[in-house]
Design a protein around this motif. Sequence first.
Motif: not given
Length: 76
Positions: A34-55
């Motif tokens: 998921a990308i936050p509503p109305g946003g676009t993120l670089e691929k590296g930020s998506l990796y970071s968000m995914f790992i932070r959510m797992l943690l």
Amino acid sequence: MDMMGRVGLVEIPVLIAPDQKAWMDRMIKEGRIAIPPGGTLEKGSLYSMFIRMLLHNAMEEQKRQEAMDADDEDDE
């Protein structure tokens, strides 16, 4: 967990297997990470968000398990 950048973050190197990276790349391309509503993120930020959510999920599960263990000890 604050996903919108109001929490200070630390940078750590993360190593994952090539097949795991390929899976994450595919999930990002297909829009399944998921990308936050109305946003676009670089691929590296998506990796970071995914790992932070797992943690975050692991930490919440640990708290839940500790609470269940404490209840079990109280029952004895």
